[in-house]
Scaffold this active site. Sequence first.
Site, PDB file in Angstrom:
ATOM      1  N   LYS A 117       1.209  -0.995   0.043  1.00 37.59           N
ATOM      2  CA  LYS A 117      -0.268   0.115   0.160  1.00 37.59           C
ATOM      3  C   LYS A 117       0.894   1.462  -0.089  1.00 37.59           C
ATOM      4  O   LYS A 117       0.280   2.677  -0.769  1.00 37.59           O
ATOM      5  CB  LYS A 117      -0.861  -0.297   1.342  1.00 37.59           C
ATOM      6  N   LYS A 199      -4.149 -11.041  -6.344  1.00 37.32           N
ATOM      7  CA  LYS A 199      -5.234 -11.901  -5.954  1.00 37.32           C
ATOM      8  C   LYS A 199      -6.732 -10.392  -6.499  1.00 37.32           C
ATOM      9  O   LYS A 199      -5.582  -9.918  -7.003  1.00 37.32           O
ATOM     10  CB  LYS A 199      -4.937 -11.538  -4.364  1.00 37.32           C
ATOM     11  N   LYS A 202     -10.393  -5.355  -4.798  1.00 35.88           N
ATOM     12  CA  LYS A 202     -11.709  -4.096  -5.208  1.00 35.88           C
ATOM     13  C   LYS A 202     -11.371  -2.596  -6.402  1.00 35.88           C
ATOM     14  O   LYS A 202     -11.757  -2.297  -6.256  1.00 35.88           O
ATOM     15  CB  LYS A 202     -12.108  -3.186  -3.546  1.00 35.88           C
TER      16      LYS A 202
HETATM   17  P1  TYM Z   1     -10.631  -7.078   3.444  1.00 40.81           P
HETATM   18  O1  TYM Z   1     -12.181  -5.471   4.068  1.00 40.81           O
HETATM   19  O2  TYM Z   1      -9.688  -6.238   2.608  1.00 40.81           O
HETATM   20  O3  TYM Z   1     -10.802  -8.175   2.787  1.00 40.81           O
HETATM   21  C1  TYM Z   1     -12.440  -8.726   3.886  1.00 40.81           C
HETATM   22  C2  TYM Z   1     -12.165 -10.138   3.592  1.00 40.81           C
HETATM   23  O4  TYM Z   1     -12.227 -10.936   2.373  1.00 40.81           O
HETATM   24  C3  TYM Z   1     -10.621 -11.518   2.466  1.00 40.81           C
HETATM   25  N1  TYM Z   1     -10.756 -11.404   0.884  1.00 40.81           N
HETATM   26  C4  TYM Z   1     -10.300 -12.791   0.143  1.00 40.81           C
HETATM   27  N2  TYM Z   1     -10.285 -13.597   0.191  1.00 40.81           N
HETATM   28  C5  TYM Z   1     -10.009 -14.798  -1.172  1.00 40.81           C
HETATM   29  N3  TYM Z   1      -9.774 -14.042  -1.771  1.00 40.81           N
HETATM   30  C6  TYM Z   1      -9.812 -12.431  -1.910  1.00 40.81           C
HETATM   31  N4  TYM Z   1      -9.291 -12.328  -3.642  1.00 40.81           N
HETATM   32  C7  TYM Z   1      -9.698 -12.145  -1.384  1.00 40.81           C
HETATM   33  N5  TYM Z   1      -9.839 -11.348  -0.892  1.00 40.81           N
HETATM   34  C8  TYM Z   1     -10.206 -10.152   0.010  1.00 40.81           C
HETATM   35  C9  TYM Z   1      -9.624 -11.586   3.274  1.00 40.81           C
HETATM   36  O5  TYM Z   1      -8.709 -12.203   3.630  1.00 40.81           O
HETATM   37  C10 TYM Z   1     -10.571 -10.677   4.386  1.00 40.81           C
HETATM   38  O6  TYM Z   1     -10.617 -11.339   5.035  1.00 40.81           O
HETATM   39  N6  TYM Z   1      -7.841  -5.578   7.336  1.00 40.81           N
HETATM   40  C11 TYM Z   1      -8.944  -6.742   7.221  1.00 40.81           C
HETATM   41  C12 TYM Z   1     -10.252  -6.049   7.892  1.00 40.81           C
HETATM   42  C13 TYM Z   1     -10.148  -6.125   9.574  1.00 40.81           C
HETATM   43  C14 TYM Z   1     -10.102  -7.345   9.705  1.00 40.81           C
HETATM   44  C15 TYM Z   1     -10.006  -6.910  11.560  1.00 40.81           C
HETATM   45  C16 TYM Z   1      -9.960  -9.030   9.760  1.00 40.81           C
HETATM   46  C17 TYM Z   1      -9.653  -5.550  10.167  1.00 40.81           C
HETATM   47  N7  TYM Z   1      -9.907  -5.516  11.672  1.00 40.81           N
HETATM   48  C18 TYM Z   1      -9.903  -7.937  12.292  1.00 40.81           C
HETATM   49  C19 TYM Z   1     -10.361  -9.609  10.492  1.00 40.81           C
HETATM   50  C20 TYM Z   1     -10.912  -9.329  11.990  1.00 40.81           C
HETATM   51  C21 TYM Z   1      -9.576  -5.938   5.431  1.00 40.81           C
HETATM   52  O7  TYM Z   1      -8.732  -5.517   4.859  1.00 40.81           O
HETATM   53  O8  TYM Z   1     -10.244  -7.388   4.668  1.00 40.81           O
END
Ligand code: TYM
Length: 335
Positions: A117, A199, A202
């Site tokens: 990032k 991967k 979004k």
């Molecule tokens: P975020 O918002 O980027 O994504 C949410 C969840 O989706 C999963 N994910 C994927 N899984 C499979 N293939 C993909 N291409 C893919 N893209 C995203 C992510 O692994 C995630 O589980 N930091 C985290 C949000 C967060 C969080 C937390 C998660 C904040 N605090 C505490 C768990 C516990 C994030 O940015 O996820």
Amino acid sequence: MADTERKKVIFSGIQPTGVFTLGNYVGAVRNWGPLQDEYDCIYSIVDQHAITVRKDPAKLRQQTVEGYALLLACGIDPKKSIVFIQSHNPNHAQLSWVLGCVTQFGELSRMTQFKDKAAKHADDINAGLFTYPVLMAADILTYNADAVPIGDDQRQHLELARNIAVRFNQRYGDMFTVPEAYIPKVGARIKSLQEPTKKMSKSDENPNATIYILDDKDTIMRKFRRAVTDSDTEIRFAEGKDGINNLLTIYSCATGKGIPDCEKEFAGKGYGDFKLAVGEAVADYLEPVRTEYARLMDDRAYLKECWTDGAQRAFRMSNKVLTKAYRKIGFVDYR
Ligand code: TYM
């Protein structure tokens, strides 16, 4: 309730940065609903994480509401689980400060998502982007969560949260549950349809790379028709066949069939037919989410009621943990 009778606690979160992708759904959110009967589940739209990248305020507000409705549309039941918006519960940020004081600069410097990032937003490498994993640790530890259902890309952050918990416990006495990652065997890393070594994300600039869970059937079919494959002709899961491996994974998740069964089903068939079948399966798979989302977005009062209740319950639960942590550190009690 005696401690031995306590149900295990699950926490997970997702950023309100737009419509969830098929990756978010398959890797994480679709697994959250089925956990609700067996565990005490807490799910959050993590808006405080989203501002580590510059956001237009009106857009953030809109995407937070949409994200909340999407969670419910994906099968999260606000009666069974605590479903809330992160900034409504100040305890996450409070605990984050404390945990930041047991986290090393070197540990945060090693986070691959920070490096990615920072490279992508070189004009705004803010302190929040750097300390983001500490807030994520606080999200989890402030509920003493036992398990965290996430996709593969969050593995390193979860590992850090575990290390922070262990370190705090060693320094101040037993306090935090050390959380386990709950990562699905199939679908933990859904890839871009255009560059299947990356991967699915979004923020991909190529609109054909990502399936959004509210895409209509025509859009889904078009994106799969254009999906990158390889110069081979066989539909099988193998090293070096990233595009086909990704499509097989998606088909397997959308239909519930194992990968070997999917390979058998398409033995002798061409890539064109296969892509069509994957598109159909995904469109069917996502249809109920689209329908339910439209219904929920028409009932803003209900959504607000749910997130208000969620915030109150989240606050109560996390406050017990935060108060205990403050005592352990040596902060003076005022009640
Ligand atoms: P975020 O918002 O980027 O994504 C949410 C969840 O989706 C999963 N994910 C994927 N899984 C499979 N293939 C993909 N291409 C893919 N893209 C995203 C992510 O692994 C995630 O589980 N930091 C985290 C949000 C967060 C969080 C937390 C998660 C904040 N605090 C505490 C768990 C516990 C994030 O940015 O996820």
